[in-house]
Design an enzyme around this catalytic site. Structure first.
Site, PDB file in Angstrom:
ATOM      1  N   HIS A   1     -20.842 -66.890  92.505  1.00 35.73           N
ATOM      2  CA  HIS A   1     -19.570 -66.969  92.143  1.00 35.73           C
ATOM      3  C   HIS A   1     -18.824 -68.063  92.613  1.00 35.73           C
ATOM      4  O   HIS A   1     -17.539 -68.416  92.327  1.00 35.73           O
ATOM      5  CB  HIS A   1     -19.169 -64.976  93.284  1.00 35.73           C
ATOM      6  CG  HIS A   1     -18.721 -66.028  94.192  1.00 35.73           C
ATOM      7  ND1 HIS A   1     -20.373 -66.363  94.893  1.00 35.73           N
ATOM      8  CD2 HIS A   1     -18.032 -66.360  95.044  1.00 35.73           C
ATOM      9  CE1 HIS A   1     -19.537 -66.628  96.630  1.00 35.73           C
ATOM     10  NE2 HIS A   1     -18.960 -66.654  96.643  1.00 35.73           N
TER      11      HIS A   1
ATOM     12  N   ASP B   1     -26.802 -63.910  92.412  1.00 36.68           N
ATOM     13  CA  ASP B   1     -24.657 -64.641  93.168  1.00 36.68           C
ATOM     14  C   ASP B   1     -25.985 -65.864  93.147  1.00 36.68           C
ATOM     15  O   ASP B   1     -26.118 -66.621  94.525  1.00 36.68           O
ATOM     16  CB  ASP B   1     -24.876 -64.068  94.339  1.00 36.68           C
ATOM     17  CG  ASP B   1     -23.353 -64.884  94.564  1.00 36.68           C
ATOM     18  OD1 ASP B   1     -22.416 -64.889  95.156  1.00 36.68           O
ATOM     19  OD2 ASP B   1     -23.109 -65.903  93.543  1.00 36.68           O
TER      20      ASP B   1
ATOM     21  N   SER C   1     -18.739 -69.274 101.088  1.00 40.37           N
ATOM     22  CA  SER C   1     -19.436 -69.233 100.029  1.00 40.37           C
ATOM     23  C   SER C   1     -20.498 -70.611  99.402  1.00 40.37           C
ATOM     24  O   SER C   1     -20.061 -71.856  99.227  1.00 40.37           O
ATOM     25  CB  SER C   1     -18.922 -68.455  98.482  1.00 40.37           C
ATOM     26  OG  SER C   1     -18.938 -67.385  99.093  1.00 40.37           O
TER      27      SER C   1
END
Lengths: 440, 251
Positions: free
Chosen positions: B39, B100, B201
């Site tokens: 992502h 992901d 992330s």
């Protein structure tokens, strides 16, 4: 009379043979064969009226102005002179046969049918060279030096250094252009070992194929007029090889043996108008010309199957010890052969052996190599070890390990002969300063 | 990173700072691969997802080798050759971060050293790293108390058993119906203010494998509900080893 044709053989028959011969007959045959032959005659059949000393009928044979006999009678008859198997041989190339019969062939009123004769003649080679055959009046002079017989004739030849004269028999010194082409032979001063003639201008040329080396060996006695003080003022024996003078000799001291290293040698012999020296004699032999013994240029050069002597057309092969390359100038050679040439030199000079260089080892990404042995160079048998930039990388090698050696074929090889260099793989999960908690 | 500490130089040498659609993290694998969260490349719910991977690779900035963002920028970025997004990742499904995970191949291998080193991948047979309470460390350049960080920070967090994660999520379902799949795990605390946050992330959750003495990446910072308001959710790398190796080894 009927001269026999000039062929080399034939038959002669009494008149009317094989019928009885006529009375009151005289027949003459002149046998004449080419020069260089002699006549040989035999009776194949002989049957004439016998009588004391062949008074009535007879055959008479003459040759070389000699009477070879008078023959009559029958085989085994008490009177007469039967020729039987006798061979009549002339010395020259002619023979005469004469036949005579008287007015009768009666015996106590009975006519005996004597049938006469059948003679056979042939030409035999005359060995003119056999002294026994020399005919006193023979107008032919004897060969002065050598006589060579052949069927139907002969010819003369002369010793080396002499030339047959126009009379084909006598020999005169003629040594101005003696040529020798055999692999070995003899040559000597004219008349050797008798004193040599005066005023000689002799030139003996020995010409052998390229690549041969002529060796001259003087035989004894060796005797050329000389002078105590002055070097060879009277008579000179000069030896030249390919125009290069090897020496000028005279006196009584033999030059012994001379290796000319040449396939062309000229021996010149000049004499003045007097002298009683017995001259010289040479036995020459030849062998393939020698080349210098090959000598390695360094201790890494190997001459295969080294011979003690190298001669024309011999060759030698050179290789290098393991780890060294054959080099000529700056050129690397895969192999090297040198052939001994006709002039006694090698067709190419000895190369040298240069140590194999492997060049710089392949750089190891994220690593390095280091030299194990001294001096640190990239020559044959140099050893390097690869290391990775630890602790960030770790080395991965083939089964051959991390040490590489400069191999004979110029590559860096590991223990298994592999050229593939190790790899430096990242070391994961090993931070230099990992988090460490203290307080609890 | 919330409730964490400043990372010392060379403590997290695998940490990458990424700049694709804003700030993210990643981890160096080998000497030319960056592991990150899909992502960070294709953010959920953004229309930007119709940009081609090549385009993204062209524009991506990857920094390695320092704990200060300013220094990282000075050192210059590592251009990206190719980007691989896991096929299960669906940028359109805002409530499902399954798959992901992404890989970015650098154009040039990096030279490793004390401040640039790769992280290991877990051994396929070792699942103790995902057992309840197993401590791990996460580092990142993400937000701390509403401020983007200029330094690399880290925090140690315990892995939480799947069922606790699930039951916690269920209590939140009314507000945010997030999918929790077996390809994820959660870690952190319900009340202690230690967590990862936006900008982290793609960074990896690492554990020390005491058997080998090596640090191993077991998870990738993926999502959470707020920051330090409950558990954080991580992509379970163990379930993607074949995919990762298929790409890295193929190369």
């Amino acid at each position: 009379s009927s001269p026999a044709p000039r062929n080399l053989f034939g038959e002669i028959r009494s008149p009317g043979y094989p019928k009885p011969y006529p009375n009151n007959n005289i027949s003459i045959w002149d046998i004449r064969i080419p020069k260089g032959y002699v006549v040989k005659l035999t009776f194949r059949y002989f049957d004439l009226e016998p009588s004391e000393s062949c008074f009535y009928d007879y055959v008479k044979i003459k040759a070389d102005k000699k009477n070879l006999g008078r023959y009559c009678g029958q085989l085994g008859s008490a009177t007469g002179n039967h020729p039987g198997r006798k061979e009549f041989v002339s010395k020259g190339n002619r023979m005469q046969l004469a036949f005579r019969s008287d007015f009768s062939n009666e015996d106590n009123g009975t006519v005996i049918p004597y049938r006469g004769f059948l003679a056979y003649y042939q030409a035999l080679d005359l060995d003119e060279c056999d002294p026994n055959n020399a005919d006193e009046e023979d107008e032919r002079p004897q060969c002065q030096h050598f006589c060579h017989n052949y069927v139907g004739g002969y010819f003369c030849s002369c010793r080396t250094g002499y030339q047959l004269q126009s009379d084909h028999h006598s020999c005169k010194v003629e040594c101005s252009s003696e040529l020798f082409t055999e692999a070995s032979g003899y040559l000597s001063s004219p008349e050797y070992p008798e004193p040599y003639p005066e005023d000689l201008q002799c030139n003996y040329s020995i010409r052998l194929p390229k690549g041969m080396s002529i060796i001259l060996k003087f035989l004894k006695p060796f005797e050329i007029d000389d002078h105590q003080q002055v070097h060879c003022p009277y008579d000179q024996l000069k030896i030249q090889a390919r125009g290069r003078e090897i020496g000028e000799f005279c006196g009584k001291e033999s030059p012994g043996s001379i290796e000319t290293n040449s396939n062309e040698v000229d021996i010149l012999f000049f004499t003045d108008e007097s002298g009683f020296s017995r001259g010289w004699k040479i036995r020459y032999t030849s062998e393939k010309i020698r080349c210098p013994q090959p000598v390695p240029r360094d201790r890494f050069t190997v001459i295969r199957d080294l011979q003690s002597v190298y001669r024309f057309q011999d060759y030698f092969v050179v290789s290098c010890k393991t780890g060294y390359n054959l080099v000529e100038g700056n050129r690397k050679l895969l192999s090297f052969t040198a052939v001994c040439q006709a002039d006694g030199t090698w067709h190419q000079s000895m190369p040298r052996c240069e140590i194999v260089k492997c060049g710089n080892p392949t750089e190891l990404t994220n690593g390095a190599f280091s030299y194990v042995n001294k001096p640190a160079n990239n020559n044959y048998q140099s050893v390097i070890t690869y290391r990775c930039n630890e602790p960030y990388y770790h080395i991965v090698t083939g089964t051959g390990g991390d040490t590489f050696t400069c191999s004979p074929d110029g590559t860096w090889e590991d223990r298994d002969g592999q050229v593939r260099i190790p790899a430096c793989l990242p070391v994961c999960g090993k931070p230099l300063h990992p988090v460490t908690e203290v307080q609890r | 990173i919330l409730g964490g500490k400043l990372a010392g130089r060379g403590s997290f040498p695998w940490q990458a700072l990424t700049g694709i659609h804003g700030r993210g993290g990643g981890a160096l694998l080998g000497d030319r691969w960056i592991l990150t969260a899909a992502h960070t490349i294709f953010p959920k719910g953004s229309g930007a997802n119709n940009v081609s991977l090549d385009q993204l690779a062209e524009e991506a900035n990857i920094f390695l080798g320092h704990t200060k963002v300013e220094e990282l920028h000075k050192m210059g970025n590592h251009p990206v050759r190719r980007i691989f997004i896991h096929p299960d990742y669906n940028p359109k499904d805002e409530h499902n971060f399954d798959g992901d995970i992404a890989l970015m191949e650098l154009k040039h291998p990096v030279t490793l050293g004390p401040t640039v080193l790769p992280i290991c991948l877990p051994d396929t047979t070792n699942t103790t790293f995902y057992m309840d309470g197993h401590m791990g460390y996460v580092s990142g350049f993400g937000v701390e108390k509403n401020f983007i960080s200029n330094n690399l920070k880290y925090v140690s967090l315990p892995v939480v058993a799947q069922e606790k994660c699930q039951s916690w999520l269920d209590s939140k379902k009314r507000y945010v119906p997030m999918v929790f799949s077996e390809n994820m795990f959660c870690a952190g605390f319900l009340t202690v203010k230690r967590d990862t946050c936006q900008g982290d992330s793609g960074s990896v959750f690492t554990v020390l494998d005491t058997d080998s003495g090596r640090w191993v990446a077991t998870g990738i910072v993926s999502w959470g509900i707020g920051c330090a308001e409950g558990y954080g959710f991580y992509t379970k790398i163990l379930n993607y080893l074949d995919w990762i190796k298929g790409i890295v080894r193929e190369d």
